[in-house]
Design a protein around this motif. Structure first.
Motif, short mmCIF file in Angstrom:
data_model
loop_
_atom_site.label_atom_id
_atom_site.label_comp_id
_atom_site.label_asym_id
_atom_site.label_seq_id
_atom_site.Cartn_x
_atom_site.Cartn_y
_atom_site.Cartn_z
N ARG A 41 75.52 33.76 52.29
CA ARG A 41 75.08 34.20 53.61
C ARG A 41 75.28 35.70 53.74
N LYS A 42 74.27 36.46 53.47
CA LYS A 42 74.35 37.92 53.58
C LYS A 42 74.71 38.30 55.02
N GLY A 43 75.69 39.17 55.15
CA GLY A 43 76.06 39.67 56.48
C GLY A 43 77.06 38.82 57.24
N LEU A 44 77.50 37.70 56.68
CA LEU A 44 78.47 36.86 57.39
C LEU A 44 79.82 37.57 57.50
N ALA A 45 80.35 38.01 56.37
CA ALA A 45 81.57 38.83 56.38
C ALA A 45 81.12 40.27 56.55
N ARG A 46 81.73 40.97 57.48
CA ARG A 46 81.30 42.34 57.80
C ARG A 46 81.60 43.29 56.65
N VAL A 47 80.55 43.94 56.14
CA VAL A 47 80.67 44.90 55.05
C VAL A 47 80.57 46.29 55.67
N SER A 48 81.47 47.19 55.26
CA SER A 48 81.50 48.54 55.80
C SER A 48 81.59 49.56 54.68
N GLN A 49 81.06 50.75 54.92
CA GLN A 49 81.20 51.84 53.96
C GLN A 49 82.62 52.42 54.00
N THR A 50 83.35 52.11 55.07
CA THR A 50 84.72 52.61 55.23
C THR A 50 85.70 51.51 54.88
N PRO A 51 86.51 51.70 53.83
CA PRO A 51 87.48 50.66 53.45
C PRO A 51 88.48 50.39 54.57
N GLY A 52 88.95 49.15 54.61
CA GLY A 52 90.02 48.80 55.54
C GLY A 52 89.55 48.27 56.88
N LYS A 53 88.32 47.77 56.96
CA LYS A 53 87.80 47.28 58.24
C LYS A 53 88.30 45.88 58.58
N THR A 54 88.72 45.10 57.58
CA THR A 54 89.27 43.78 57.87
C THR A 54 90.71 43.96 58.33
N THR A 55 90.97 43.65 59.59
CA THR A 55 92.31 43.86 60.16
C THR A 55 92.94 42.57 60.66
N LEU A 56 92.17 41.47 60.65
CA LEU A 56 92.65 40.18 61.11
C LEU A 56 92.42 39.14 60.02
N LEU A 57 92.84 37.91 60.26
CA LEU A 57 92.49 36.80 59.38
C LEU A 57 91.10 36.34 59.80
N ASN A 58 90.11 36.55 58.95
CA ASN A 58 88.75 36.09 59.25
C ASN A 58 88.55 34.77 58.52
N VAL A 59 88.26 33.72 59.29
CA VAL A 59 88.25 32.36 58.75
C VAL A 59 86.84 31.79 58.78
N TYR A 60 86.44 31.18 57.65
CA TYR A 60 85.14 30.54 57.51
C TYR A 60 85.39 29.07 57.16
N ARG A 61 84.75 28.19 57.91
CA ARG A 61 84.93 26.75 57.65
C ARG A 61 83.81 26.24 56.76
N LEU A 62 84.20 25.61 55.67
CA LEU A 62 83.29 24.95 54.75
C LEU A 62 83.61 23.46 54.79
N PRO A 63 82.77 22.63 54.24
CA PRO A 63 83.13 21.21 54.19
C PRO A 63 84.41 21.00 53.37
N GLY A 64 85.46 20.55 54.01
CA GLY A 64 86.70 20.21 53.31
C GLY A 64 87.70 21.33 53.13
N LEU A 65 87.38 22.56 53.55
CA LEU A 65 88.33 23.65 53.38
C LEU A 65 87.96 24.84 54.26
N TYR A 66 88.93 25.75 54.40
CA TYR A 66 88.69 27.04 55.04
C TYR A 66 88.79 28.12 53.98
N LEU A 67 87.90 29.09 54.06
CA LEU A 67 88.01 30.29 53.25
C LEU A 67 88.52 31.39 54.19
N VAL A 68 89.58 32.08 53.81
CA VAL A 68 90.22 33.07 54.68
C VAL A 68 90.13 34.45 54.04
N ASP A 69 89.53 35.38 54.76
CA ASP A 69 89.40 36.77 54.35
C ASP A 69 90.60 37.52 54.94
#
Length: 193
Positions: A41-69
């Motif tokens: 899924r292009k664009g689901l996780a926010r991509v930035s030209q500036t490193p360090g934009k992920t500041t929280l736990l970003n959680v994606y639900r898949l069947p049977g598990l969570y993927l955590v950024d």
């Protein structure tokens, strides 16, 4: 698959309770791009030209598990107190999260492991959680150089005989193998409907 939310609390309760596989790496390792490629899924996780934009736990639900950024470590365009807060969130999640089934540890194939990478390796080893070292930006090296570099970095990381998986969010290199490894980390060997 769906975005389940962003959370500042490493002990947040997710419903339903499912195993979690976390992605961690330096702030400029290409984590969000790789997550988008793995999830298809292009664009689901926010991509930035500036490193360090992920500041929280970003959680994606898949069947049977969570993927955590997880927030990146190392360089980030943020104040020292903000970087310290990201680090505390990251460490508490890795040390205290009971539903954590595995960690995908991302490293840039072009660079030697940094002091920050060495610290993260020690933290991951201390947690006892299964860790899959994965090399990003594999498309930046020629085919033969990728294999040599993966073996070198595997030795530098103290990895077993098998070198780390080489991936590229640009070309799709290693993405199917990474997806299979993520599913293998989940108790029961894969997703449940």
């Amino acid at each position: 698959m769906e975005f389940a939310g962003s959370f500042p609390d490493p002990k947040v309760r997710l419903a339903p309770a499912l195993p979690e596989v976390a992605f961690v790496g330096r702030s400029n390792v290409g984590k969000s791009s790789l997550i988008n490629r793995v999830l298809g899924r292009k664009g689901l996780a926010r991509v930035s030209q500036t490193p360090g934009k992920t500041t929280l736990l970003n959680v994606y639900r898949l069947p049977g598990l969570y993927l955590v950024d997880l927030p990146g470590y190392g360089f980030a365009k943020a104040s020292k107190p903000e970087r310290a807060a990201y680090r505390r969130l990251l460490e508490r999640y890795l040390r205290e999260r009971e539903t954590l089934a595995g960690v995908v540890w991302l490293l840039d194939i072009r660079h030697e492991p940094s002091a920050d990478d060495a610290e993260m390796g020690a933290l991951l080893a201390a947690t006892g959680v299964p860790v899959l070292p994965v090399l990003t930006k594999g498309d930046k090296l020629a085919h033969g150089a990728r294999g040599r570099r993966a073996r070198e970095l595997g030795r530098a990381l103290g990895a077993p005989a098998e070198p780390p998986l080489v991936t590229s969010s640009t070309t799709g290199l290693g993405i199917a193998d990474l997806g299979a490894s993520i599913l293998a980390a989940v108790p029961g060997g894969g997703p449940n409907p």
